[in-house]
Structure formats: structure tokens, C-alpha cells
Design an enzyme around this catalytic site. Sequence first.
Site, PDB file in Angstrom:
ATOM      1  N   ALA A   7     -62.997  64.792  98.489  1.00  0.00           N
ATOM      2  CA  ALA A   7     -63.226  63.732  97.495  1.00  0.00           C
ATOM      3  C   ALA A   7     -62.069  62.741  97.542  1.00  0.00           C
ATOM      4  O   ALA A   7     -60.960  63.032  97.079  1.00  0.00           O
ATOM      5  CB  ALA A   7     -63.373  64.352  96.108  1.00  0.00           C
ATOM      6  N   ARG A  11     -64.753  57.328  98.794  1.00  0.00           N
ATOM      7  CA  ARG A  11     -65.952  58.067  99.171  1.00  0.00           C
ATOM      8  C   ARG A  11     -65.706  59.565  99.087  1.00  0.00           C
ATOM      9  O   ARG A  11     -64.586  60.037  99.274  1.00  0.00           O
ATOM     10  CB  ARG A  11     -66.362  57.725 100.616  1.00  0.00           C
ATOM     11  CG  ARG A  11     -66.733  56.243 100.793  1.00  0.00           C
ATOM     12  CD  ARG A  11     -67.243  55.978 102.204  1.00  0.00           C
ATOM     13  NE  ARG A  11     -66.340  56.510 103.195  1.00  0.00           N
ATOM     14  CZ  ARG A  11     -66.711  56.980 104.386  1.00  0.00           C
ATOM     15  NH1 ARG A  11     -67.980  56.978 104.728  1.00  0.00           N
ATOM     16  NH2 ARG A  11     -65.822  57.433 105.238  1.00  0.00           N
ATOM     17  N   LYS A  13     -66.818  62.896 100.997  1.00  0.00           N
ATOM     18  CA  LYS A  13     -67.431  63.321 102.253  1.00  0.00           C
ATOM     19  C   LYS A  13     -67.648  64.832 102.216  1.00  0.00           C
ATOM     20  O   LYS A  13     -66.842  65.546 101.631  1.00  0.00           O
ATOM     21  CB  LYS A  13     -66.499  63.013 103.447  1.00  0.00           C
ATOM     22  CG  LYS A  13     -66.409  61.564 103.875  1.00  0.00           C
ATOM     23  CD  LYS A  13     -65.548  60.673 103.032  1.00  0.00           C
ATOM     24  CE  LYS A  13     -64.084  61.077 102.987  1.00  0.00           C
ATOM     25  NZ  LYS A  13     -63.298  60.215 102.054  1.00  0.00           N
ATOM     26  N   ASP A  99     -55.671  65.913 100.381  1.00  0.00           N
ATOM     27  CA  ASP A  99     -56.319  65.452 101.624  1.00  0.00           C
ATOM     28  C   ASP A  99     -55.308  65.351 102.767  1.00  0.00           C
ATOM     29  O   ASP A  99     -55.616  65.667 103.916  1.00  0.00           O
ATOM     30  CB  ASP A  99     -57.060  64.121 101.410  1.00  0.00           C
ATOM     31  CG  ASP A  99     -56.189  63.008 100.829  1.00  0.00           C
ATOM     32  OD1 ASP A  99     -55.046  63.275 100.379  1.00  0.00           O
ATOM     33  OD2 ASP A  99     -56.653  61.849 100.818  1.00  0.00           O
ATOM     34  N   THR A 122     -58.784  54.633 101.751  1.00  0.00           N
ATOM     35  CA  THR A 122     -58.425  53.697 100.690  1.00  0.00           C
ATOM     36  C   THR A 122     -56.939  53.356 100.829  1.00  0.00           C
ATOM     37  O   THR A 122     -56.539  52.197 100.779  1.00  0.00           O
ATOM     38  CB  THR A 122     -58.672  54.346  99.312  1.00  0.00           C
ATOM     39  OG1 THR A 122     -59.956  54.946  99.305  1.00  0.00           O
ATOM     40  CG2 THR A 122     -58.552  53.330  98.211  1.00  0.00           C
ATOM     41  N   THR A 172     -57.367  30.829 108.145  1.00  0.00           N
ATOM     42  CA  THR A 172     -57.025  31.728 107.038  1.00  0.00           C
ATOM     43  C   THR A 172     -57.658  33.104 107.207  1.00  0.00           C
ATOM     44  O   THR A 172     -56.982  34.130 107.091  1.00  0.00           O
ATOM     45  CB  THR A 172     -57.484  31.099 105.695  1.00  0.00           C
ATOM     46  OG1 THR A 172     -56.931  29.795 105.606  1.00  0.00           O
ATOM     47  CG2 THR A 172     -57.047  31.934 104.520  1.00  0.00           C
TER      48      THR A 172
HETATM   49  N1  LIG Z   1     -69.035  52.545 107.692  1.00  0.00           N
HETATM   50  C1  LIG Z   1     -67.839  51.976 107.510  1.00  0.00           C
HETATM   51  N2  LIG Z   1     -67.395  51.004 108.302  1.00  0.00           N
HETATM   52  C2  LIG Z   1     -66.183  50.449 108.111  1.00  0.00           C
HETATM   53  N3  LIG Z   1     -65.351  50.806 107.177  1.00  0.00           N
HETATM   54  C3  LIG Z   1     -65.747  51.766 106.371  1.00  0.00           C
HETATM   55  C4  LIG Z   1     -66.993  52.410 106.502  1.00  0.00           C
HETATM   56  N4  LIG Z   1     -67.074  53.338 105.569  1.00  0.00           N
HETATM   57  C5  LIG Z   1     -65.924  53.270 104.897  1.00  0.00           C
HETATM   58  N5  LIG Z   1     -65.148  52.313 105.371  1.00  0.00           N
HETATM   59  C6  LIG Z   1     -63.811  51.938 104.904  1.00  0.00           C
HETATM   60  O1  LIG Z   1     -63.092  53.125 104.838  1.00  0.00           O
HETATM   61  C7  LIG Z   1     -62.391  53.193 103.610  1.00  0.00           C
HETATM   62  C8  LIG Z   1     -62.701  54.525 102.973  1.00  0.00           C
HETATM   63  O2  LIG Z   1     -62.384  55.509 103.913  1.00  0.00           O
HETATM   64  P1  LIG Z   1     -62.341  57.032 103.506  1.00  0.00           P
HETATM   65  O3  LIG Z   1     -63.666  57.488 103.041  1.00  0.00           O
HETATM   66  O4  LIG Z   1     -61.693  57.748 104.625  1.00  0.00           O
HETATM   67  O5  LIG Z   1     -61.336  56.901 102.273  1.00  0.00           O
HETATM   68  P2  LIG Z   1     -61.147  57.842 101.051  1.00  0.00           P
HETATM   69  O6  LIG Z   1     -61.014  59.243 101.538  1.00  0.00           O
HETATM   70  O7  LIG Z   1     -62.157  57.563 100.017  1.00  0.00           O
HETATM   71  O8  LIG Z   1     -59.761  57.292 100.544  1.00  0.00           O
HETATM   72  P3  LIG Z   1     -58.431  58.064 100.110  1.00  0.00           P
HETATM   73  O9  LIG Z   1     -58.461  59.416 100.736  1.00  0.00           O
HETATM   74  O10 LIG Z   1     -57.361  57.170 100.686  1.00  0.00           O
HETATM   75  O11 LIG Z   1     -58.473  58.082  98.645  1.00  0.00           O
HETATM   76  C9  LIG Z   1     -62.838  52.050 102.740  1.00  0.00           C
HETATM   77  O12 LIG Z   1     -61.716  51.218 102.505  1.00  0.00           O
HETATM   78  C10 LIG Z   1     -63.887  51.303 103.545  1.00  0.00           C
HETATM   79  O13 LIG Z   1     -63.561  49.946 103.656  1.00  0.00           O
HETATM   80  C1  LIG Z   2     -52.287  58.863  99.254  1.00  0.00           C
HETATM   81  C2  LIG Z   2     -53.694  59.296  98.915  1.00  0.00           C
HETATM   82  C3  LIG Z   2     -54.298  58.306  97.906  1.00  0.00           C
HETATM   83  C4  LIG Z   2     -54.522  59.238 100.212  1.00  0.00           C
HETATM   84  O1  LIG Z   2     -55.819  59.641  99.977  1.00  0.00           O
HETATM   85  C5  LIG Z   2     -53.724  60.750  98.382  1.00  0.00           C
HETATM   86  O2  LIG Z   2     -53.281  61.627  99.361  1.00  0.00           O
HETATM   87  C6  LIG Z   2     -52.889  60.933  97.126  1.00  0.00           C
HETATM   88  O3  LIG Z   2     -53.282  60.545  96.065  1.00  0.00           O
HETATM   89  N1  LIG Z   2     -51.690  61.572  97.272  1.00  0.00           N
HETATM   90  C7  LIG Z   2     -50.827  61.957  96.182  1.00  0.00           C
HETATM   91  C8  LIG Z   2     -49.430  61.478  96.362  1.00  0.00           C
HETATM   92  C9  LIG Z   2     -48.739  61.926  97.621  1.00  0.00           C
HETATM   93  O4  LIG Z   2     -49.363  62.340  98.612  1.00  0.00           O
HETATM   94  O5  LIG Z   2     -47.497  61.890  97.608  1.00  0.00           O
HETATM   95  K   LIG Z   3     -58.939  60.579 102.745  1.00  0.00           K
END
Ligand SMILES: Nc1ncnc2c1ncn2[C@@H]1O[C@H](COP(=O)(O)OP(=O)(O)OP(=O)(O)O)[C@@H](O)[C@H]1O
Ligand SMILES: CC(C)(CO)[C@@H](O)C(=O)NCCC(=O)O
Ligand SMILES: [K+]
Length: 241
Positions: A7, A11, A13, A99, A122, A172
Site C-alpha cells: 500500500a 497506488r 499493488k 516498502d 510517489t 517550458t
Molecule cells: N501506468 C503508469 N505509467 C506511468 N506512470 C505511472 C503509471 N502508473 C503509475 N505511475 C506513476 O507512478 C507513481 C506511483 O508509483 P507507485 O505505485 O510505485 O507509487 P506508490 O507505491 O504509490 O508510492 P510511494 O510508495 O512512494 O508512496 C505515480 O506518481 C504515477 O505518476
Molecule cells: C518514503 C516513502 C513515502 C516511499 O514510499 C515511504 O517509504 C515512507 O513513508 N517512509 C517513512 C520514512 C522513512 O523511510 O524514513
Molecule cells: K512504493
Amino acid sequence: MIVAIDAGNSRIKWGIWADGGWGGMGALETADAAGLVAVASGWPADARIAVCNVAGEGVAAALRAALGARADAARWLRPGLRQCGVESRYLPPERLGADRWAALIGARARVSSACLVVCAGTATTIDVLDADGVFQGGLIVPGVDLMRRSLAGATALLPYADGEFADLPRCTQDAIASGCLHAQAGAVERLYRQLPAGSPCLLSGGSAPALAAHLALPVRRIDNLVLEGLARFAVTEGATA
Ligand SMILES: Nc1ncnc2c1ncn2[C@@H]1O[C@H](COP(=O)(O)OP(=O)(O)OP(=O)(O)O)[C@@H](O)[C@H]1O
Ligand SMILES: CC(C)(CO)[C@@H](O)C(=O)NCCC(=O)O
Ligand SMILES: [K+]
């Protein structure tokens, strides 16, 4: 059989691990976490469940609700000093994102040399694992998309729009798209200098495809390193339970 759930802030997964491979994978927007109830009803009833969550208590509650009677048996990955062949130097170790810990465990299961572990989500995290499996430290950078959004949100003249990557952007949109990718790639390449020459850079996360093309490093793309680490965690927990 294992259901691994990652989580994240954008997203959620999941993947179903059976017979040494992924039998199915899926994702939904974290904002739609309530939709997990329908998803979870399709998960095999006898599967072991391994979870990491960095998206807060509301998402944890949505996950528990979706798992229902299985929530108590689910294993939540909690970063600590040592797990699955990885040792942490983070301070305090439990403050590390679950994660990141899962990705390090997944990386160690694949690579026995030193390596750089990059998760482009993210946020982009860039973590150093040495040849002994010790997590020596790492960086947290706004993710590719978050960088672009923050520029658009904090300025009058910068749009949130797609641009093309260029070495010397002349408009830009291209300046923003290229700037954010250069910034990420630069951080990765700078941290990489701390590793022995030739070490692999494991790259995962939703923005990995955007970043991969711009890294002048021996990159190994891995679709779901966090889920791999969770599966490893669940297998190890099972063996010692
Ligand atoms: N199909 C896609 N194509 C391009 N970019 C994508 C796609 N799906 C997700 N992303 C990008 O990937 C990012 C999310 O990736 P991911 O799911 O790995 O992050 P997360 O695990 O939710 O974030 P975090 O672990 O950092 O909180 C978003 O910023 C989005 O812009
Ligand atoms: C840095 C993120 C947002 C990446 O998903 C996550 O691993 C998180 O919230 N970490 C906690 C702080 C740390 O890792 O120091
Ligand atoms: K992640």
C-alpha cells in the site's frame, strides 16, 4: 500460496505468489482503497497474507476491513534491525518505510553483491545495500510526478503538462519534464558513486519506465521489487513459525 500487498501513497499493488512465481497481479488507486473489499474476495482463502503500508492509518483500516476474518493472521512487515538477510543502520530502524524495507529484502534475495535499490513511486527512494546485506542509508526525493506537480502548484507560470526530455530544453514543458528527470537521475547517479564500480542498480516503481532511460548505470528493471520482498518475508515467516 502468498498474497503480497504493497500500500503506497498513490497506488495499492498486490500479487499472488504461487509455485515460485506471480500467478496474478493488480493495483488500484490508494484513494479508492474501499474497493479492496471486492478485490480481496477474489484472493485464495488459504493464502498467507503479507502486507506493507506507508499510506497511513486510514488505508490500514481499509485493508483490515477488506481482509475481514483473515486480518488477524495477516503478517504486516515492520522494519527492524535485521530480517531476511538484511541488516539496517537506519535510525531508528522502525522509522524506515516498510516498502523500503521490503524492497531491500527483495533486492538481497536477488543480488549478493552491493547494490543500489531505487523505487520510483510517489517519492523516489534510493537506498544503498552493501555486499554483506547491510542497509547503509539512502535518500528520499519527491517522485517524478510529484516534482512536476509541485512546480505547477507553487508557481504562476508553470503548467502541469507533458514535455519531452532533452539535454538542453528550449521550451517550458520540456524544461520541466527534463528538469525533473535530470534531478532524479542525478540523485541516483550521485549515490551510486558510493558503491563499488559495476554494482547493479535495481529499479522498480510506477515511474521506473520514465527514469530508466536516463540512467547511465547498469540498471536492472524489476517490476515489483516490494512485492518480491514481501513474498520472501512471508516464506521466511512461514518457515520459522
Ligand atoms: N501506468 C503508469 N505509467 C506511468 N506512470 C505511472 C503509471 N502508473 C503509475 N505511475 C506513476 O507512478 C507513481 C506511483 O508509483 P507507485 O505505485 O510505485 O507509487 P506508490 O507505491 O504509490 O508510492 P510511494 O510508495 O512512494 O508512496 C505515480 O506518481 C504515477 O505518476
Ligand atoms: C518514503 C516513502 C513515502 C516511499 O514510499 C515511504 O517509504 C515512507 O513513508 N517512509 C517513512 C520514512 C522513512 O523511510 O524514513
Ligand atoms: K512504493
